[in-house]
Structure formats: C-alpha cells, structure tokens
Design a protein around this motif. Structure first.
Motif, PDB file in Angstrom:
ATOM      1  N   GLU A 165      -2.258   0.684  -4.316  1.00 48.66           N
ATOM      2  CA  GLU A 165      -1.874  -0.588  -3.731  1.00 48.66           C
ATOM      3  C   GLU A 165      -2.004  -1.727  -4.731  1.00 48.66           C
ATOM      4  N   ALA A 197       3.385  -0.343  -6.804  1.00 51.78           N
ATOM      5  CA  ALA A 197       3.030  -1.240  -5.706  1.00 51.78           C
ATOM      6  C   ALA A 197       3.181  -2.689  -6.131  1.00 51.78           C
ATOM      7  N   ARG A 244       0.848  -1.196   0.000  1.00 50.22           N
ATOM      8  CA  ARG A 244       0.000   0.000   0.000  1.00 50.22           C
ATOM      9  C   ARG A 244       0.881   1.243   0.000  1.00 50.22           C
ATOM     10  N   GLY A 245       0.213   2.379  -0.144  1.00 49.82           N
ATOM     11  CA  GLY A 245       0.923   3.654  -0.021  1.00 49.82           C
ATOM     12  C   GLY A 245       1.957   3.882  -1.098  1.00 49.82           C
ATOM     13  N   ASP A 304       3.140  -0.857   3.935  1.00 43.75           N
ATOM     14  CA  ASP A 304       2.722   0.498   3.548  1.00 43.75           C
ATOM     15  C   ASP A 304       3.979   1.328   3.318  1.00 43.75           C
ATOM     16  N   LYS A 322      -1.080   6.613  -2.554  1.00 41.43           N
ATOM     17  CA  LYS A 322      -2.367   6.046  -2.172  1.00 41.43           C
ATOM     18  C   LYS A 322      -2.711   4.757  -2.923  1.00 41.43           C
ATOM     19  N   SER A 352       5.818   3.286  10.765  1.00 43.55           N
ATOM     20  CA  SER A 352       6.504   4.500  10.284  1.00 43.55           C
ATOM     21  C   SER A 352       7.984   4.479  10.642  1.00 43.55           C
ATOM     22  N   GLY A 355       4.131   4.462   2.481  1.00 44.41           N
ATOM     23  CA  GLY A 355       4.005   5.859   2.889  1.00 44.41           C
ATOM     24  C   GLY A 355       4.370   6.830   1.799  1.00 44.41           C
ATOM     25  N   ALA A 399       8.031   3.730   6.292  1.00 44.43           N
ATOM     26  CA  ALA A 399       7.277   2.523   5.953  1.00 44.43           C
ATOM     27  C   ALA A 399       6.727   1.838   7.200  1.00 44.43           C
ATOM     28  N   SER A 400       5.622   1.114   6.992  1.00 48.57           N
ATOM     29  CA  SER A 400       5.017   0.313   8.057  1.00 48.57           C
ATOM     30  C   SER A 400       4.780  -1.099   7.525  1.00 48.57           C
TER      31      SER A 400
END
Length: 385
Positions: A364, A274, A266-267, A357, A362, A333, A359, A317-318
């Motif tokens: 994915e 992605a 994502r992100g 994610d 938007k 994060s 970051g 990133a997460s």
C-alpha cells in the motif's frame, strides 16, 4: 511562544526578512548534510550549484531567497547563485563552499544581487534560536503560500525540526517546494543521504497539487550531531514522519485549495505500484473538481486508477470515502454499495479521504493533494503581472 521546529534542534539558529515579494532567510548550523532535488531537466541555477556543493557531505549554513527563482538564467544565473553563497559565507564567517543555496519565485528573471546582499547582511546580525526568528525565516521564503509550514519530531535522544514552503507547481519528483530539515542526531553523510531519499520517496514525491514539476525543488537535511549517535532505523522513521508532516501541509495549502485530498491505495502487488495509482488519482482534474464541488462522483476515482498503468481487476476492487472520522463503503469487490447521501456528507469538511483496495496484492501507499478551484486559475493566470 512554544518551540516550533528548527529552534528546538541543538546547534541551529535562523532569521529572515520579507520586503514585498522579495524575501531572504539564513539558517546557521554545521554538520553532515544531504539533499534531494528536482528531476526537471530545466534545473535552476541554485540546484545545479547545490548538486556539486552537497557532494562534500557537510554544510555550515543555508541562504534562500524568494521572489526570483534564478531559473533559466544561464551562466549568469549560476554565477549569481555562487555570489549568494559568498554573501552568506562572508556575513556568517564560514567558507562559501559549505553554504547551501536555494531560490523560489518567477522563472526567467535575474536576481537583484544588491538587494540580496543588503538583506543578507541585515538578517545575519539577528540569527537566534527563537520561535520568532524561525517564523521570520519561513515567511521569508513563502511565495503564494497562505500558511507557514513547520514540522517537529521529538524522540528520546534526538530531535528533528523543519520548515518548508510550497503551494503550487507541485508534482512528484518533487514540487515547487523548499524544505530545510535539521536534526541534532549524530549520523554520517551516507546514511543521512539514504534516509532522506527514502523519506522523500514516500512523502514529497507523493504530493500533487497541479501536476507541474518545478525547476527549483530542494530538500536539505543537516545533522549537527550535538545529541550523539542514534539508531539508523529509528532516525529514518522519525525523518519520514517529519517529511510527511511537511508534505501534508503543502498539499493542504495548495494554491486556491479548500480541501486536503488524501488517497490510500491498498492491495497492490508492489508499494511503487500502489504509489503510482494513488498519484494518478490525486492528480486527476476530474477527481479534484468533484472534491471541490462535494460531488460524490466516486466513479472518477476508479477511472483514474484504471489508467495508472498498474494491472488489477476493477471487478475485484473496493473503495471507501472518509472525512477522517467517519468511513463509508462505496464499492465492495466490484459491487456498488454506495450511500450517496453519506458520501456527500463526508465531503463537507476540509479533508476528503479515499481508500482504494485493488485486490491484487498486499502492498500500500498514500498520496496527498487538494481540490481544484477557480482560485487556482486566478492565482496562476496573473502570477507575473
């Protein structure tokens, strides 16, 4: 026995036979047709032929054999592929130019045409719209697959059914896979082709078992039109769902696999970005072996994402890990918050999911693969002997 897929589609009959490593399947259905094929430069003879056959936008039948890929076989191989369409055309009473053809198996060997001719004649006599006949057809095209692959999407007004094979030599664009998709929806060749290409991009082209792209990959879709015209958007969504089911089944049945690996990114700034990151993570031998060993070495996921060629800030990133039921955070994060005992517990089942994610946007995308085990080496180290 309940409907599986093909036999639920109006206008479709099928049958198949398997004799040792050598199988043959026939599917009879007339309608508009579209196909997507391998991007490997060393395309097999059936692919070269089908790229010409499909331009007419119509098929009346498909013949597919297993045990011999008819790849890297030169002019003789091409002529043999043409002969296969003639066998099917004669047995089914249709023009051979409207017969689809596909092969899977060992590369660099010639077809046993007398065997194929006999099998074709026998199989053609027993074409039916029954689950048992469909099962014989899908098992006829299996090679190292452990499980047959069926998909069925039923919508109000139309149905899409499909069978496929695929287990190893799987990489984007596409993998060692054959997919035969049928619908009773009424749709013209051009929108059908566009829908299939879009579906393949988001499904078949996001599956990685071992990173090798085959010479024989093919996905054909035929629309009999027996249920009348449909909304193009609704049809495209249903076709993608059907292909996604097949893609996930192929990933889960990867050669030697014990776990399905799913990665959602994502992100991202764009969907293709992605998808690119997801594919690199799925393909990483270090990630795949860690999943096999149920080792929550999540740093390998971040490292693989970092070499994908997509710009993002690793410190923003997460990352999460999940078994499909429970989801645990690993990085938030850029801050490490992993509970390694929970992460390891999430790897005990037959499905491991990473959600990353970036970051950086938007968009994915999701990709599918499997773990890498000793069994993969055993299967492929002695594939031809």
């Amino acid at each position: 026995m309940a409907y599986k897929s093909l036999c639920a589609v109006k206008g479709v009959t099928a049958n198949g036979v398997k004799e040792g490593k050598f199988g043959l399947a026939l599917i009879r259905a007339s309608g508009t047709a579209a196909g997507v094929f391998t991007t490997n430069l060393a395309k097999a003879a059936p692919i070269e032929l089908m790229r010409k056959q499909i331009k007419g936008g119509k098929l009346d039948a498909v013949i597919a054999n297993s045990g011999c890929a008819n790849a890297y076989t030169g002019q003789r191989g091409y002529e043999d592929a043409v002969t296969m369409t003639e066998y099917a055309g004669s047995a089914l009473g249709v023009d051979s130019s409207a017969v689809g053809v596909a092969s899977t198996g060992v590369i660099g060997r010639y077809l046993d045409l007398p065997l194929i001719r006999r099998q074709c004649a026998d199989v053609a006599l027993k074409l039916t719209a029954t689950p048992a006949a469909e099962d014989r057809a899908v098992r006829a095209i299996m090679t190292t697959d452990l499980r047959p692959k069926h998909a069925l999407v039923k919508k109000e007004g139309f149905t899409i059914g499909a069978i496929a094979k695929g287990s190893g030599m799987i990489a984007p664009n596409m993998g060692t896979m054959l997919a035969f998709i049928y619908t009773d929806a009424g749709i013209e060749a051009k929108p059908l082709r566009e829908a299939l290409k879009a579906a393949a991009k988001r499904t078949f082209n996001r599956v990685v078992v071992d990173g090798d792209t085959s010479t024989n990959d093919i996905a054909l879709c035929v629309a009999t039109g027996e249920s009348g015209k449909v909304n193009a958007g609704e049809f495209s969504a249903a076709l993608e769902a059907c292909c996604r089911s097949l893609a996930q089944q192929i990933a889960a049945d990867g050669e030697g696999a014990s776990k399905l690996l799913e990665v959602t990114v994502r992100g991202a700034p764009k969907e293709e970005a992605a998808a690119k990151v997801a594919r690199v993570v799925i393909e990483s031998p270090l990630v795949k072996t860690a999943v096999y060993g149920e080792d929550p070495n999540w740093g390998r996921v971040i490292a693989a994402a970092g070499r994908a060629g997509v710009r993002f800030d690793p410190n923003a990133a997460s990352l999460w890990i999940s078994d499909g039921n429970n989801k645990y955070p690993l990085v938030n994060s850029g801050k490490i918050i992993a509970d390694l005992s929970k992460a390891k517990a999430a790897m005990h089942g037959d499905k491991v999911i990473f959600v990353l994610d970036l970051g950086a946007g938007k968009e994915e995308a999701t990709a599918w693969g499997c773990d890498l085990t000793e069994k993969y080496v055993e299967i492929n180290g002695k594939y031809t002997t």
